[in-house]
Design a protein around this motif. Structure first.
Motif, PDB file in Angstrom:
ATOM      1  N   LYS A 237       4.517  -6.820   5.226  1.00 17.97           N
ATOM      2  CA  LYS A 237       3.625  -5.361   5.640  1.00 17.97           C
ATOM      3  C   LYS A 237       2.305  -5.502   6.204  1.00 17.97           C
ATOM      4  O   LYS A 237       1.915  -5.682   6.475  1.00 17.97           O
ATOM      5  CB  LYS A 237       2.909  -4.782   4.051  1.00 17.97           C
ATOM      6  N   GLU A 241       1.462  -4.080   9.487  1.00 21.15           N
ATOM      7  CA  GLU A 241       0.044  -3.803   9.706  1.00 21.15           C
ATOM      8  C   GLU A 241      -0.738  -4.530  11.048  1.00 21.15           C
ATOM      9  O   GLU A 241      -2.285  -4.039  11.785  1.00 21.15           O
ATOM     10  CB  GLU A 241      -0.758  -3.838   8.736  1.00 21.15           C
ATOM     11  N   GLN A 246       2.566   1.036  10.625  1.00 25.04           N
ATOM     12  CA  GLN A 246       2.718   1.226   9.451  1.00 25.04           C
ATOM     13  C   GLN A 246       4.200   0.850   9.063  1.00 25.04           C
ATOM     14  O   GLN A 246       5.313   1.219   9.793  1.00 25.04           O
ATOM     15  CB  GLN A 246       2.699   2.505   8.955  1.00 25.04           C
ATOM     16  N   GLU A 249       7.025   4.980   5.374  1.00 21.74           N
ATOM     17  CA  GLU A 249       6.794   5.692   3.526  1.00 21.74           C
ATOM     18  C   GLU A 249       8.033   4.870   2.727  1.00 21.74           C
ATOM     19  O   GLU A 249       6.917   4.861   1.361  1.00 21.74           O
ATOM     20  CB  GLU A 249       6.110   7.681   3.680  1.00 21.74           C
ATOM     21  N   GLN A 252       7.215   1.503   1.346  1.00 22.57           N
ATOM     22  CA  GLN A 252       6.212   1.320   0.820  1.00 22.57           C
ATOM     23  C   GLN A 252       6.558   1.787  -0.702  1.00 22.57           C
ATOM     24  O   GLN A 252       6.300   1.844  -1.976  1.00 22.57           O
ATOM     25  CB  GLN A 252       5.190   2.057   1.783  1.00 22.57           C
ATOM     26  N   GLN A 255       8.680  -0.347  -2.886  1.00 19.91           N
ATOM     27  CA  GLN A 255       7.813  -1.673  -2.850  1.00 19.91           C
ATOM     28  C   GLN A 255       7.099  -0.951  -4.205  1.00 19.91           C
ATOM     29  O   GLN A 255       7.420  -1.824  -4.897  1.00 19.91           O
ATOM     30  CB  GLN A 255       7.145  -1.601  -2.012  1.00 19.91           C
ATOM     31  N   LYS A 256       6.160  -0.349  -4.210  1.00 19.86           N
ATOM     32  CA  LYS A 256       5.289   0.991  -5.922  1.00 19.86           C
ATOM     33  C   LYS A 256       6.470   0.523  -6.918  1.00 19.86           C
ATOM     34  O   LYS A 256       6.135   0.556  -7.521  1.00 19.86           O
ATOM     35  CB  LYS A 256       4.812   1.790  -5.531  1.00 19.86           C
TER      36      LYS A 256
END
Length: 284
Positions: A237, A241, A246, A249, A252, A255-256
Motif C-alpha cells: 500500500k 500510494e 491507490q 477498494e 482495502q 485487509q481491514k
C-alpha cells in the motif's frame, strides 16, 4: 508472442533544446498469452511504451522484442507490416479512427490492407461482429449514424478482423459510463481467453487491473517502478500510494477485514458475491 524490453530509453526530440526523456532504462518481460496491466499516473511513460509495440517509434537506446521481431535504434524491423498485422492496437477513443462510408468497409479496411482476400475478410467479419455485439443489420449503415458505443465497437471489430496475436488496449473504456466500461472490459477479457491472445491493458483503473490482469507493471517518471502478480503488488500500500496510485477498494476491504477479525483472507479478484459468501462462511 513473448514481449521483452531490454534497457529501453526513449527521448523525444533528441539532440535538441526540447529533448525530453520519456522512458529511462526500462526492462521487463511479458509472457505469451498473459493479460498484463500497465499502470501509472499521467506522464509516467505508458503511451510512449506501447508505441514501441508495433513500431510506431523505436528505442533511442536498448532493444524491444515482440516474438520474432526486434526493434532498436540502429536497425529497423524489415517486416514492419507483418509486425503491425500481429499487434492490434485499440487507442483511446478508437471511434475517432473511423472514416469509411459503411460499417462493413471500415471493418474490412485493416485486414484488406494487410493482404487478406475479400472472401476471408467476409468470413472474419461474420466471426468478429458477434464478439463485439454488433448486429449484421448495421453493416450497410454509415458508422457516423451510430451511437458512440456502437462506433467504438466498429473500430474494435476492425482490429479484431486482422486477427492479431497481441492486443494492446490503451484506456479502452475512456468516456464510457460504468455499465459501458464493464461491458467493454468483459468483452476484451472474453476475447483474450477465446483466442489465447497476449493482452496488454493500459489503464488508470486499479480495479480493472485487479479483476482482469494476471501480471502488473507500474511505471513512474519513465522508469519501471514495480512489477509482479496482482496479489504481490496490491499488498504494498505505501509503495503504491507513493506514486499517487491507490490500492483497489476491494483489497482495502479484505485487509481491514483480516485485521478486524484475525482472519487470513487471500487477496484475490473475486466478485462481490463470491467475496460475500466467503465472509459469511468465516463469520459463521
Amino acid at each position: 508472442m513473448d514481449i521483452s524490453f531490454e534497457h529501453v530509453t526513449y527521448v523525444y526530440q533528441e539532440n535538441t533544446p526540447f529533448a525530453h526523456k520519456a522512458l529511462n532504462d526500462v526492462s521487463f518481460r511479458i509472457k505469451e498469452k498473459s493479460f498484463t496491466a500497465i499502470i501509472g499516473h499521467t506522464g509516467s511513460g505508458k503511451s510512449t511504451l506501447i508505441q514501441h509495440l508495433n513500431g510506431l517509434i523505436r528505442p533511442t537506446k536498448g532493444k524491444v522484442s515482440i516474438g520474432p521481431y526486434t526493434l532498436s535504434k540502429d536497425e529497423k524491423e524489415k517486416e514492419m507490416k507483418k509486425l503491425r498485422s500481429e499487434v492490434g492496437v485499440v487507442f483511446q477513443y478508437p471511434e475517432h479512427q473511423l472514416f469509411e462510408e459503411t460499417v462493413e468497409k471500415d471493418i474490412a479496411f485493416g485486414p484488406m490492407n494487410f493482404g487478406v482476400s475479400e472472401t476471408d475478410v467476409k468470413e472474419r467479419m461474420k466471426q468478429v461482429t458477434p464478439l463485439v455485439g454488433l448486429d449484421d443489420a448495421l453493416l450497410t449503415r454509415s458508422p457516423f449514424e451510430l451511437s458512440g458505443g456502437q462506433m467504438r465497437r466498429v473500430a474494435i471489430a476492425g482490429v479484431l478482423a486482422t486477427r492479431p496475436k497481441v492486443y494492446v488496449l490503451d484506456e479502452p473504456t475512456a468516456g464510457l459510463d460504468p455499465k459501458g466500461q464493464k461491458e467493454m472490459m468483459d468483452m476484451f477479457y472474453d476475447i483474450h481467453q477465446a483466442e489465447n491472445a497476449t493482452t496488454i491493458l493500459v489503464t488508470h483503473s486499479m480495479e480493472d487491473a485487479l479483476k482482469y490482469a494476471d501480471y502488473i507493471i507500474i511505471l513512474n517518471q519513465g522508469e519501471l517502478y514495480m512489477e509482479g502478480k496482482p496479489e504481490e503488488i496490491f499488498v504494498q500500500k505505501e509503495a503504491i500510494e507513493k506514486v499517487h496510485l491507490q490500492v483497489p477498494e476491494s483489497i482495502q476491504f479484505i485487509q481491514k477485514f483480516n485485521e478486524q477479525f484475525g482472519t487470513s483472507f487471500p487477496l484475490t479478484n473475486d466478485s462481490i458475491d463470491a467475496m460475500a459468501e466467503k465472509i459469511v462462511s468465516v463469520l459463521k
